[in-house]
Design a protein around this motif. Sequence first.
Motif, mmCIF file in Angstrom:
data_model
loop_
_atom_site.group_PDB
_atom_site.id
_atom_site.type_symbol
_atom_site.label_atom_id
_atom_site.label_comp_id
_atom_site.label_asym_id
_atom_site.label_seq_id
_atom_site.Cartn_x
_atom_site.Cartn_y
_atom_site.Cartn_z
ATOM 1 N N VAL A 1 -81.097 -52.572 -55.101
ATOM 2 C CA VAL A 1 -79.685 -52.585 -55.472
ATOM 3 C C VAL A 1 -78.931 -53.557 -54.571
ATOM 4 O O VAL A 1 -79.052 -53.500 -53.342
ATOM 5 C CB VAL A 1 -79.056 -51.175 -55.337
ATOM 6 C CG1 VAL A 1 -77.572 -51.217 -55.701
ATOM 7 C CG2 VAL A 1 -79.795 -50.173 -56.214
ATOM 8 N N ILE A 2 -78.173 -54.467 -55.178
ATOM 9 C CA ILE A 2 -77.254 -55.308 -54.419
ATOM 10 C C ILE A 2 -75.917 -54.568 -54.415
ATOM 11 O O ILE A 2 -75.289 -54.403 -55.464
ATOM 12 C CB ILE A 2 -77.076 -56.704 -55.058
ATOM 13 C CG1 ILE A 2 -78.435 -57.384 -55.252
ATOM 14 C CG2 ILE A 2 -76.146 -57.561 -54.205
ATOM 15 C CD1 ILE A 2 -79.221 -57.594 -53.992
ATOM 16 N N ALA A 3 -75.505 -54.098 -53.261
ATOM 17 C CA ALA A 3 -74.333 -53.232 -53.159
ATOM 18 C C ALA A 3 -73.049 -54.061 -53.190
ATOM 19 O O ALA A 3 -72.325 -54.180 -52.201
ATOM 20 C CB ALA A 3 -74.406 -52.393 -51.890
ATOM 21 N N SER A 4 -72.779 -54.639 -54.358
ATOM 22 C CA SER A 4 -71.574 -55.459 -54.525
ATOM 23 C C SER A 4 -71.130 -55.423 -55.975
ATOM 24 O O SER A 4 -71.949 -55.281 -56.884
ATOM 25 C CB SER A 4 -71.859 -56.905 -54.113
ATOM 26 O OG SER A 4 -70.733 -57.731 -54.347
ATOM 27 N N HIS A 5 -69.806 -55.552 -56.174
ATOM 28 C CA HIS A 5 -69.229 -55.693 -57.512
ATOM 29 C C HIS A 5 -68.721 -57.120 -57.720
ATOM 30 O O HIS A 5 -68.073 -57.404 -58.719
ATOM 31 C CB HIS A 5 -68.081 -54.689 -57.705
ATOM 32 C CG HIS A 5 -68.536 -53.263 -57.800
ATOM 33 N ND1 HIS A 5 -69.109 -52.599 -56.743
ATOM 34 C CD2 HIS A 5 -68.497 -52.381 -58.840
ATOM 35 C CE1 HIS A 5 -69.395 -51.358 -57.121
ATOM 36 N NE2 HIS A 5 -69.050 -51.206 -58.371
ATOM 37 N N ASN A 6 -69.000 -58.001 -56.751
ATOM 38 C CA ASN A 6 -68.560 -59.397 -56.815
ATOM 39 C C ASN A 6 -69.652 -60.220 -57.495
ATOM 40 O O ASN A 6 -70.725 -60.444 -56.931
ATOM 41 C CB ASN A 6 -68.308 -59.898 -55.381
ATOM 42 C CG ASN A 6 -67.866 -61.350 -55.316
ATOM 43 O OD1 ASN A 6 -68.320 -62.187 -56.083
ATOM 44 N ND2 ASN A 6 -66.984 -61.648 -54.377
ATOM 45 N N ALA A 7 -69.386 -60.669 -58.726
ATOM 46 C CA ALA A 7 -70.414 -61.348 -59.527
ATOM 47 C C ALA A 7 -70.931 -62.609 -58.846
ATOM 48 O O ALA A 7 -72.136 -62.903 -58.878
ATOM 49 C CB ALA A 7 -69.858 -61.685 -60.908
ATOM 50 N N GLY A 8 -70.044 -63.382 -58.211
ATOM 51 C CA GLY A 8 -70.451 -64.602 -57.527
ATOM 52 C C GLY A 8 -71.379 -64.307 -56.364
ATOM 53 O O GLY A 8 -72.390 -64.990 -56.158
ATOM 54 N N SER B 1 -77.244 -54.924 -59.640
ATOM 55 C CA SER B 1 -76.020 -54.810 -58.841
ATOM 56 C C SER B 1 -75.458 -53.391 -58.890
ATOM 57 O O SER B 1 -75.702 -52.629 -59.849
ATOM 58 C CB SER B 1 -74.961 -55.791 -59.332
ATOM 59 O OG SER B 1 -74.413 -55.359 -60.565
ATOM 60 N N ALA B 2 -74.676 -53.055 -57.865
ATOM 61 C CA ALA B 2 -73.993 -51.761 -57.848
ATOM 62 C C ALA B 2 -73.043 -51.646 -59.034
ATOM 63 O O ALA B 2 -72.863 -50.565 -59.598
ATOM 64 C CB ALA B 2 -73.233 -51.597 -56.532
ATOM 65 N N GLY B 3 -72.446 -52.764 -59.422
ATOM 66 C CA GLY B 3 -71.544 -52.762 -60.573
ATOM 67 C C GLY B 3 -72.266 -52.389 -61.849
ATOM 68 O O GLY B 3 -71.767 -51.604 -62.667
ATOM 69 N N ALA B 4 -73.479 -52.954 -62.034
ATOM 70 C CA ALA B 4 -74.254 -52.661 -63.246
ATOM 71 C C ALA B 4 -74.670 -51.194 -63.302
ATOM 72 O O ALA B 4 -74.861 -50.634 -64.382
ATOM 73 C CB ALA B 4 -75.483 -53.558 -63.309
ATOM 74 N N LEU B 5 -74.809 -50.561 -62.137
ATOM 75 C CA LEU B 5 -75.178 -49.144 -62.074
ATOM 76 C C LEU B 5 -73.958 -48.222 -62.070
ATOM 77 O O LEU B 5 -74.103 -47.000 -61.969
ATOM 78 C CB LEU B 5 -76.019 -48.876 -60.815
ATOM 79 C CG LEU B 5 -77.383 -49.549 -60.737
ATOM 80 C CD1 LEU B 5 -78.045 -49.264 -59.392
ATOM 81 C CD2 LEU B 5 -78.282 -49.098 -61.878
ATOM 82 N N ASP B 6 -72.759 -48.818 -62.172
ATOM 83 C CA ASP B 6 -71.505 -48.051 -62.131
ATOM 84 C C ASP B 6 -71.352 -47.242 -60.846
ATOM 85 O O ASP B 6 -70.783 -46.147 -60.846
ATOM 86 C CB ASP B 6 -71.388 -47.109 -63.341
ATOM 87 C CG ASP B 6 -71.112 -47.862 -64.634
ATOM 88 O OD1 ASP B 6 -70.436 -48.902 -64.566
ATOM 89 O OD2 ASP B 6 -71.575 -47.421 -65.692
ATOM 90 N N LEU B 7 -71.857 -47.775 -59.748
ATOM 91 C CA LEU B 7 -71.669 -47.105 -58.456
ATOM 92 C C LEU B 7 -70.267 -47.412 -57.942
ATOM 93 O O LEU B 7 -69.790 -48.537 -58.061
ATOM 94 C CB LEU B 7 -72.696 -47.596 -57.438
ATOM 95 C CG LEU B 7 -74.177 -47.393 -57.781
ATOM 96 C CD1 LEU B 7 -75.056 -47.902 -56.639
ATOM 97 C CD2 LEU B 7 -74.471 -45.939 -58.067
ATOM 98 N N PRO B 8 -69.591 -46.433 -57.367
ATOM 99 C CA PRO B 8 -68.242 -46.694 -56.837
ATOM 100 C C PRO B 8 -68.297 -47.604 -55.617
ATOM 101 O O PRO B 8 -69.310 -47.658 -54.911
ATOM 102 C CB PRO B 8 -67.738 -45.293 -56.455
ATOM 103 C CG PRO B 8 -68.983 -44.504 -56.196
ATOM 104 C CD PRO B 8 -70.023 -45.044 -57.148
#
Length: 209
Positions: free
Chosen positions: A20-27, A45-52
């Motif tokens: 898991v890449i713990a980021s919601h920043n796509a770049g 990504s954390a975003g793809a897993l809907d992690l807060p």
Amino acid sequence: MSGEGEEPQAIRKLAPGKLVIASHNAGKVREIAALLEGRGLDVVSAGALDLPEPEETGTTFVMNAELKARAAADLSGLPALADDSGLCVDALGGDPGIFSARWGGDAKDFGHAMRLVEDKLQQAGPDASRDAHFVCALALAWPDGHVEWFEGRVDGTLVWPPRGDKGHGYDPVFRPNGDDRTFGEIDEAEKNAISHRGDAFRQMVAAVF
């Protein structure tokens, strides 16, 4: 390196599999995925897993990276890699530093953030140093709580107005030492060879793979 506050431990190796890449920043996720290519990792990504997104309450880059990595590993049950990075400007006492993203406001508007840095440099006077550096702290956490961390740095000078549409964040105003171009004008692969993130990743790759 082991996590802050822990006794030194042997470096733990990272096995192939999901990370898991713990980021919601796509770049940032794209840049990290490129640096990990060919390592046998299935990156998500954390975003793809809907992690807060955890609140970044640390007082250093390493503390914030570790906080994010631990949170993602706990919630996903998978190894997680977090990056905390920022721009430190000498004439501004190291600001924006760990608050680099927050200078862009809730919308994370880096156009606004770059303007704010420039305005503060102008207020500091015509003789104010334009020297700056980027720092990147990486924390790699496992679900059992084990953490390894690494820190990289690149030095340079701030330019104005911003130049280039590559990269992300403050890249268009940062010119690394030894180059006439800003990070915003340098292709990703070339940037990764000299950047703070590339420096931290080289340390990590040498240690955990």
